[in-house]
Design an enzyme around this catalytic site. Structure first.
Site: not given
Ligand code: KIV
Length: 297
Positions: A58-59, A97, A127, A129, A196
């Site tokens: 989600d970055s 994510d 994924k 969090e 992280e």
């Molecule tokens: O969203 C993302 O890019 C991440 C990575 C930094 C692990 O969660």
């Protein structure tokens, strides 16, 4: 010979990376390589470079969609990015994510959202969090047959409650908290964990308690693999980066130079040259002039 199982050297079909292969890497002490991707060419690059896991992080909310944090990105936006990545690669494991707000409410909400990523977008895993309620979500997702990667330490979706984008586990008490979250996620059935922004010494202290692969980003070298954001490692994203980022290229500068060179050539009438145009026999060009003149236009 490379230990990497992909792509096959003898011309046979490349072998997709499996969850068993990721576990085997950890057991064998072979570092796992993970990178983010958000689109079709990015996925192709990751696959051609031989990475093991591609994360549609989600970055992407910030790197490709221009939001100022990961919080606003929607399920539909993340699904679109994940589908594009899926179309660009077949070998790396594809993890997507789940965006903030799409899994916190209940196990049912988490399962419904995750199923969309698996069924509609072709993700191999999702994924999520944090510890806390995310542990229950992880357990429910795994029970529903959806592989889950956990993420502890600095969790950007809830950075505000962590005091901002700061490293986590800097005191013994806080590191123990992070470690307990990681163990709970592991016990809930996560196949791997992202650590992280955690001090290297804290990661080293936690490692004996973990049997699933730990993929670090700013968590030091004592992990089973590393992940970096595509735009950070290639130097595409402008602005400051976190301490843990290493830039392996500076593509933003090259991209600006290239687009500026194009603009300059267009303005100077240097582009396109004869080699960029399509030919027409002289006789046809002459006939066309006559045709147009005769029709009075
Ligand atoms: O969203 C993302 O890019 C991440 C990575 C930094 C692990 O969660």
């Amino acid at each position: 010979m490379s230990a990497r199982p992909t792509p096959a050297e003898d011309g046979a079909a490349p072998v997709p990376v499996t969850f068993a292969e990721i576990a085997r890497r950890r057991a064998a002490g072979e570092p796992i390589v993970m990178v983010t991707a958000y689109d079709y060419p990015g996925a192709q690059v990751a696959e051609a470079a031989g990475v093991d896991i591609v994360l549609v992080g989600d970055s992407g909310a910030m790197t490709v969609l221009g939001y100022d944090s990961t919080v606003p990105v929607t399920v539909d936006e993340m699904l679109m990015l994940t589908k594009a990545v899926r179309r660009g690669m077949t070998v790396p494991l594809l993890v997507a994510d789940l965006p903030f707000g799409s899994y916190e409410v209940s196990d049912e909400q988490a399962i419904r959202t995750a199923l969309r990523f698996v069924k509609e977008a072709g993700a191999d895993a999702v994924k999520i969090e944090r510890g806390g309620t995310s542990v229950d979500r992880a357990r429910a997702l795994v029970a529903a047959g959806i592989p889950v990667m956990g993420h502890v330490g600095l969790t950007p979706q809830t950075a505000a409650t962590l005091g901002g984008y700061r490293s986590q586990g800097r005191t013994a008490d806080d590191a123990a908290r992070v470690c307990h979250e990681a163990i709970e996620l592991q016990d809930a059935g996560c196949f791997a964990l992202v650590f992280e922004a955690i001090p290297s010494a804290a990661t080293t202290a936690m490692r004996p308690y973990l049997r699933v692969p730990v993929i670090g980003i700013g968590a030091g070298p004592d992990v089973d693999g590393q992940v970096l954001v595509f735009h950070d490692l290639l130097g595409i994203y402008g602005g400051p980066t976190a301490r843990f980022v290493k830039r392996y290229a500076h593509l933003r500068g090259e991209m600006i130079d290239a687009v500026a060179a194009y603009a300059g050539e267009v303005r100077a009438r240097q582009y396109p040259g004869p080699e960029h145009g399509y030919g027409m026999p002289d006789a046809e060009a002459e006939r066309l002039r006559v045709l147009l003149a005769d029709s009075g236009r």
